[in-house]
Motif scaffolding. Structure first.
Motif, PDB file in Angstrom:
ATOM      1  N   GLU A 224       0.837  -1.213   0.000  1.00 50.48           N
ATOM      2  CA  GLU A 224       0.000   0.000   0.000  1.00 50.48           C
ATOM      3  C   GLU A 224       0.868   1.257   0.000  1.00 50.48           C
ATOM      4  OE1 GLU A 224      -2.759  -0.221   3.237  1.00 50.48           O
ATOM      5  OE2 GLU A 224      -3.577  -2.130   2.561  1.00 50.48           O
ATOM      6  N   ASN A 225       1.966   1.235   0.784  1.00 57.33           N
ATOM      7  CA  ASN A 225       2.878   2.387   0.845  1.00 57.33           C
ATOM      8  C   ASN A 225       3.460   2.710  -0.530  1.00 57.33           C
ATOM      9  OD1 ASN A 225       2.444   2.451   3.545  1.00 57.33           O
ATOM     10  ND2 ASN A 225       4.462   1.755   4.167  1.00 57.33           N
ATOM     11  N   LEU A 226       3.900   1.666  -1.259  1.00 60.97           N
ATOM     12  CA  LEU A 226       4.491   1.873  -2.586  1.00 60.97           C
ATOM     13  C   LEU A 226       3.480   2.432  -3.567  1.00 60.97           C
ATOM     14  CD1 LEU A 226       6.758  -1.294  -2.994  1.00 60.97           C
ATOM     15  CD2 LEU A 226       7.527   1.066  -3.040  1.00 60.97           C
ATOM     16  N   VAL A 227       2.257   1.898  -3.527  1.00 64.90           N
ATOM     17  CA  VAL A 227       1.191   2.387  -4.430  1.00 64.90           C
ATOM     18  C   VAL A 227       0.880   3.850  -4.123  1.00 64.90           C
ATOM     19  CG1 VAL A 227      -1.229   2.101  -5.127  1.00 64.90           C
ATOM     20  CG2 VAL A 227       0.208   0.096  -4.816  1.00 64.90           C
ATOM     21  N   ASN A 228       0.842   4.190  -2.827  1.00 62.47           N
ATOM     22  CA  ASN A 228       0.584   5.593  -2.441  1.00 62.47           C
ATOM     23  C   ASN A 228       1.699   6.526  -2.909  1.00 62.47           C
ATOM     24  OD1 ASN A 228      -1.875   5.062  -1.225  1.00 62.47           O
ATOM     25  ND2 ASN A 228      -0.946   4.601   0.755  1.00 62.47           N
ATOM     26  N   LEU A 243       7.374   3.653  -8.983  1.00 67.73           N
ATOM     27  CA  LEU A 243       6.783   2.981 -10.140  1.00 67.73           C
ATOM     28  C   LEU A 243       7.657   1.800 -10.590  1.00 67.73           C
ATOM     29  CD1 LEU A 243       4.493   3.362 -12.418  1.00 67.73           C
ATOM     30  CD2 LEU A 243       6.284   4.472 -13.719  1.00 67.73           C
ATOM     31  N   ASP A 244       8.941   2.061 -10.744  1.00 68.80           N
ATOM     32  CA  ASP A 244       9.867   1.006 -11.187  1.00 68.80           C
ATOM     33  C   ASP A 244      10.013  -0.093 -10.131  1.00 68.80           C
ATOM     34  OD1 ASP A 244      10.355   2.158 -13.632  1.00 68.80           O
ATOM     35  OD2 ASP A 244      12.091   3.296 -12.958  1.00 68.80           O
ATOM     36  N   THR A 245      10.082   0.318  -8.854  1.00 72.02           N
ATOM     37  CA  THR A 245      10.231  -0.651  -7.758  1.00 72.02           C
ATOM     38  C   THR A 245       9.037  -1.586  -7.702  1.00 72.02           C
ATOM     39  OG1 THR A 245      11.451   0.997  -6.483  1.00 72.02           O
ATOM     40  CG2 THR A 245      10.606  -0.899  -5.267  1.00 72.02           C
ATOM     41  N   PHE A 246       7.836  -0.999  -7.765  1.00 71.84           N
ATOM     42  CA  PHE A 246       6.615  -1.808  -7.638  1.00 71.84           C
ATOM     43  C   PHE A 246       6.415  -2.693  -8.868  1.00 71.84           C
ATOM     44  CE2 PHE A 246       1.881  -2.308  -7.351  1.00 71.84           C
ATOM     45  CZ  PHE A 246       1.896  -3.043  -6.180  1.00 71.84           C
ATOM     46  N   LYS A 247       6.781  -2.186 -10.042  1.00 72.19           N
ATOM     47  CA  LYS A 247       6.663  -2.981 -11.281  1.00 72.19           C
ATOM     48  C   LYS A 247       7.527  -4.238 -11.185  1.00 72.19           C
ATOM     49  CE  LYS A 247       9.202  -2.024 -14.690  1.00 72.19           C
ATOM     50  NZ  LYS A 247      10.527  -2.436 -15.198  1.00 72.19           N
ATOM     51  N   GLU A 248       8.773  -4.074 -10.685  1.00 67.38           N
ATOM     52  CA  GLU A 248       9.672  -5.223 -10.535  1.00 67.38           C
ATOM     53  C   GLU A 248       9.127  -6.233  -9.528  1.00 67.38           C
ATOM     54  OE1 GLU A 248      12.247  -6.049 -12.294  1.00 67.38           O
ATOM     55  OE2 GLU A 248      12.161  -4.217 -13.488  1.00 67.38           O
ATOM     56  N   LEU A 249       8.548  -5.715  -8.431  1.00 64.65           N
ATOM     57  CA  LEU A 249       7.961  -6.604  -7.422  1.00 64.65           C
ATOM     58  C   LEU A 249       6.773  -7.383  -7.976  1.00 64.65           C
ATOM     59  CD1 LEU A 249       8.046  -4.507  -4.129  1.00 64.65           C
ATOM     60  CD2 LEU A 249       8.965  -6.796  -4.419  1.00 64.65           C
ATOM     61  N   LEU A 250       5.937  -6.704  -8.755  1.00 60.89           N
ATOM     62  CA  LEU A 250       4.770  -7.368  -9.353  1.00 60.89           C
ATOM     63  C   LEU A 250       5.204  -8.511 -10.257  1.00 60.89           C
ATOM     64  CD1 LEU A 250       2.428  -4.367 -10.288  1.00 60.89           C
ATOM     65  CD2 LEU A 250       2.024  -6.065  -8.523  1.00 60.89           C
ATOM     66  N   ILE A 251       6.214  -8.257 -11.086  1.00 63.26           N
ATOM     67  CA  ILE A 251       6.645  -9.271 -12.056  1.00 63.26           C
ATOM     68  C   ILE A 251       7.389 -10.421 -11.368  1.00 63.26           C
ATOM     69  CG2 ILE A 251       8.188  -9.681 -14.033  1.00 63.26           C
ATOM     70  CD1 ILE A 251       7.416  -6.807 -14.971  1.00 63.26           C
ATOM     71  N   SER A 252       8.221 -10.096 -10.373  1.00 64.57           N
ATOM     72  CA  SER A 252       9.069 -11.139  -9.775  1.00 64.57           C
ATOM     73  C   SER A 252       8.418 -11.873  -8.599  1.00 64.57           C
ATOM     74  CB  SER A 252      10.394 -10.533  -9.307  1.00 64.57           C
ATOM     75  OG  SER A 252      10.156  -9.557  -8.304  1.00 64.57           O
ATOM     76  N   ASP A 253       7.592 -11.176  -7.786  1.00 61.65           N
ATOM     77  CA  ASP A 253       7.128 -11.793  -6.535  1.00 61.65           C
ATOM     78  C   ASP A 253       5.621 -11.804  -6.292  1.00 61.65           C
ATOM     79  OD1 ASP A 253       9.644 -12.407  -4.787  1.00 61.65           O
ATOM     80  OD2 ASP A 253      10.046 -10.464  -5.706  1.00 61.65           O
TER      81      ASP A 253
END
Length: 507
Positions: A224-228, A243-253
Motif C-alpha cells: 500500500e505504501n508503494l502504491v501511495n 513505479l519502477d520498484t513496484f513494477k519489478e515486485l509485481l513481475i518477480s514476486d
C-alpha cells in the motif's frame, strides 16, 4: 459399590457444570449443557422406557415364595380383579407415553435447532492464536489453498461473515509476525523498519522490497505504501522510482504466472467446512490467504489507475515511462490486461507524435511475443477507429499499426476483417475527395498485405475495381503504385490482367 464411591467424594470444593470450580478455564457457563443437548440423546430415551406394571408382574411371580395351601383359595378368587387393575394401569401408562413422546419430539427439534445455531455462531467466532499460520518464505501463490475457487455465486450472508472473520484473522496474523520479527535475535528487520520510515528514498524503496520479498502475505502495508508513493503528486522523481520498484515486485514476486488474481467472492465458501475437513487451522489459513489476495488485487487495480494518470503527464519522459511499464506488465502477467491494453491503444491518439509512435511500436512487440492476442488487439484498435470524437491523425496512426501486422494462412478470418475495415475507410476518403492524403496510401498498403491471406478478398476488391482505376490518375506516385500492386494481385490470381491495367501502368 457406586453408592460407597460417591459417599467418599470430597464435597469441600464447589462443583460447577460437572467439574470443580476454576479447574477448566475455557468452559463457559452452560456450554456443557448445550453440548449434551446437541448430542440428541433424547431421541433414544423413548426406546429405554420401562412400564412399571410389567416389571411388578414379571418380577413378582419369580421373586416371591409360593403361598401356603390355606391361602390358595383366597388368592384364586382375588387374582382376576388384580389382573384387571394391572391391565388398566398399563393402558393408561401407554397413552401417557405417547403424549410425552410427542412433547419430547417437539422439544428435541427446538433444542436441535438452537444447538445448530450455536455451532454456526461458533464457526464464525474469532480465536486468537500464539503462532503464525502462514510460514514466511517462497512465493505466496505457490502455497496450498491459493488455487481454490468457485464460479458459482456464493451465499452473500455467509460471504460477509467469513470476510469479517478473515479480516480479524489477517490483522492478528500480521501482528504475530511483526512481534516475532521484532524480538528475533540478530534479526535486521527492526533496522529495516526504521529505514522504511526515516531513511533516504533509495533506502526506503530497497527496505520495502526486501520486507515484501521475505513474506508478501504479512507485508500488505508496504505494498500500500508503494502504491501511495506512485499516486503521490508533487515529486515526479519519487513517483517514478516507486513505479519502477513496484513494477519489478509485481513481475518477480507478487503476481502469479498463469492466472489473474481472484477476489474474495470467487472462493468456495458454500463448502469451505467440507474441503477443510472441519480443521479450524486449515480453514483459517485459507481465509488469511484469500483475504490477502483480494486486497492485493485491489492494490494492483489502484496502481494501474495511477499509471493511467502518469500517462497523461505534461512531460514526455514521464508519459514514456508509464507507457513502458504498462507494456511490460501486459507482456509478462495476465492481471489487469484489458485495462492495460486500452491504455496502450489509446496512446495511438496522443498529441505528441513521439508517444503515438512509441505506442504503435510497443503494440507491435506485444504481438510478436503473444501472437494469439492479434484478434483482441485488432478489435480494440477498431473500437478506437470508430470512436465519434477521434481525429484523422489518430486514425492514420491506427491504420499504420494495423497494416504492419504479420498474418498467416490460418488467420483468414482476421485478414477478411481487416480488408473490410480498410475499404470502409477507403470509401470515406473517396467521398471526401481526400485522395492525396497519406491515409489512402496506408489503406492500400494494408489491403495489399492482407489480400493473400483472405478468403473473400476478391469480391471486396472487385467492388472497388472501377474506383481504384479512377483514383490512379488523381493520387501521388507512391499511392498510385500501391493501387497498381493491388489491382495486379487480383487480376493475376484470376489470370485476367487487362489492357486497361497496362494502359494505367504505362501512363
Amino acid at each position: 459399590q457406586d453408592y460407597l464411591m460417591l459417599c467418599a467424594v470430597d464435597e469441600a470444593e464447589e462443583m460447577v457444570d460437572g467439574g470443580k470450580k476454576d479447574a477448566i478455564d475455557d468452559l463457559k457457563e452452560g456450554e456443557l449443557e448445550a453440548f449434551v443437548s446437541s448430542l440428541g440423546l433424547r431421541k433414544y430415551a423413548q426406546s429405554c422406557l420401562v412400564v412399571e406394571g410389567e416389571e411388578e408382574g414379571g418380577g413378582g411371580s419369580e421373586g416371591k415364595e409360593k403361598p401356603p395351601k390355606k391361602e390358595k383359595s383366597k388368592k384364586e378368587t382375588s387374582a382376576p380383579s388384580l389382573e384387571g387393575k394391572k391391565e388398566k394401569k398399563v393402558k393408561e401408562k401407554a397413552s401417557g407415553v405417547k403424549d410425552s413422546k410427542k412433547k419430547q419430539a417437539g422439544s428435541d427439534q427446538d433444542q436441535h435447532i438452537s444447538a445448530k445455531k450455536e455451532r454456526v455462531e461458533e464457526n464464525f467466532e474469532f480465536r486468537a492464536r500464539q503462532v503464525i499460520l502462514i510460514k514466511p518464505g517462497g512465493k505466496w501463490y505457490e502455497l496450498e489453498y491459493t488455487d481454490e475457487f468457485s464460479s458459482e455465486p456464493q451465499n452473500q450472508m455467509l460471504l460477509s461473515k467469513y470476510k469479517a472473520l478473515a479480516q480479524k484473522l489477517y490483522q492478528h496474523e500480521t501482528e504475530l509476525y511483526k512481534n516475532k520479527t521484532d524480538y528475533q535475535k540478530g534479526a535486521s528487520s527492526a533496522w529495516m523498519k526504521t529505514v522504511v520510515s526515516s531513511g533516504t528514498l533509495a533506502d526506503r524503496m530497497a527496505a520495502m522490497t526486501l520486507l515484501i520479498q521475505d513474506s508478501a502475505v504479512h507485508s500488505l502495508q508496504f505494498v500500500e505504501n508503494l502504491v501511495n508513493l506512485v499516486k503521490k503528486k508533487g515529486s515526479r522523481h519519487q513517483s517514478l522510482m516507486a513505479l519502477d520498484t513496484f513494477k519489478e515486485l509485481l513481475i518477480s514476486d507478487l503476481l502469479p504466472e498463469n492466472r489473474k488474481l481472484r477476489s474474495f467472492s470467487q472462493r468456495p465458501f458454500n463448502n469451505i467446512e467440507k474441503i477443510s475437513s472441519g480443521n479450524r487451522d486449515s480453514r483459517d489459513r485459507r481465509l488469511i490467504l484469500w483475504y490477502f489476495e483480494h486486497h492485493l488485487k485491489l492494490q494492483v487495480a489502484e496502481f494501474v489507475q495511477a499509471l493511467e494518470a502518469l500517462s497523461h503527464d505534461s512531460l514526455t519522459a514521464t508519459k514514456s515511462r508509464a507507457l513502458a511499464v504498462s507494456h511490460e506488465l501486459l507482456c509478462n502477467k495476465p492481471e489487469q490486461e484489458k485495462v492495460l491494453l486500452v491504455q496502450l491503444v489509446n496512446k495511438l491518439g496522443d498529441p505528441q507524435n513521439k508517444i503515438a509512435t512509441k505506442a504503435s511500436y510497443l503494440l507491435e512487440t506485444l504481438l510478436n511475443k503473444h501472437p494469439n492476442m492479434k484478434v483482441v488487439v485488432c478489435s480494440e484498435v477498431e473500437r478506437l477507429l470508430y470512436r465519434s470524437n477521434i481525429n484523422v491523425k489518430t486514425q492514420y496512426y491506427a491504420i499504420c499499426f494495423l497494416n504492419q501486422i504479420v498474418l498467416s494462412h490460418e488467420e483468414s478470418a482476421l485478414a477478411n476483417k481487416l480488408i473490410t475495415l480498410y475499404f470502409c475507410f477507403f470509401w470515406n476518403c473517396i467521398k471526401k475527395k481526400d485522395v492525396e492524403s497519406k491515409m489512402l496510401s496506408a489503406l492500400l498498403c494494408g489491403v495489399n498485405r492482407a489480400y493473400p491471406y483472405a478468403e473473400t478478398g476478391d469480391e471486396k476488391v472487385k467492388e472497388q475495381m472501377d474506383t481504384l482505376f479512377k483514383v490512379l490518375h488523381l493520387v501521388n506516385f507512391g499511392t498510385g503504385v500501391q493501387a497498381l500492386m493491388l489491382l495486379f494481385q487480383v487480376m493475376d490470381s484470376q489470370q485476367t490482367v487487362s489492357d486497361r491495367y497496362y494502359a494505367a501502368l504505362y501512363k
